[in-house]
Design an enzyme around this catalytic site. Structure first.
Site: not given
Ligand code: 5GP
Ligand code: ZN
Length: 110
Positions: A30, A85, A91-92, A98, A100
């Site tokens: 991440d 999420n 928090g998505q 994906h 975490h």
């Molecule tokens: P969500 O909030 O959708 O469950 O998780 C998305 C995650 O993707 C977040 O923890 C955020 O830090 C990560 N993320 C967003 N953009 C990028 C990116 O360009 N590269 C990487 N490696 N992680 C990302």
């Protein structure tokens, strides 16, 4: 999806280093880690969220779940937390499925 950041990562357009890759998933760190270890097990297929799963995704989901402990062991982890999420209030922020995988410095949950 051309405007999806994770589709770009899957396509190799973002210079993201993969920890693991197979025909169904890529795994990468991440960019803003919320724990000592924070990686994302990401479907290659663009699925916006759990709400978008259909019966064709059963193998993919089973594969992703089974990969979690395999990746955790490869990283030398004895404990880890898994989060998916779903929806903005959860928090998505990236609408591409994906998991975490987090370990180290985790607040107690539950
Ligand atoms: P969500 O909030 O959708 O469950 O998780 C998305 C995650 O993707 C977040 O923890 C955020 O830090 C990560 N993320 C967003 N953009 C990028 C990116 O360009 N590269 C990487 N490696 N992680 C990302
Ligand atoms: Zn996508």
């Amino acid at each position: 999806m051309s405007d999806c950041i994770f589709c770009k990562i899957v396509a190799g357009e973002m210079d993201t280093k993969f920890i693991y890759e197979d025909e169904l998933v890529v795994v990468f760190p991440d960019i803003r880690p919320k724990a000592t270890t924070h990686i994302l097990i990401t479907a290659k297929k663009h699925i916006p969220s759990l709400y978008s799963l259909d019966e064709h995704d059963t193998r993919l989901m089973g594969h992703m779940v089974q990969l979690l402990p395999v990746i955790a062991k490869q990283l030398g982890l004895h404990s880890f937390r898994t989060i998916i999420n779903t929806g903005r209030d959860s928090g998505q922020e990236v609408d591409h499925l994906h998991f975490h995988l987090l370990a180290g410095n985790l607040p107690k949950f539950g």
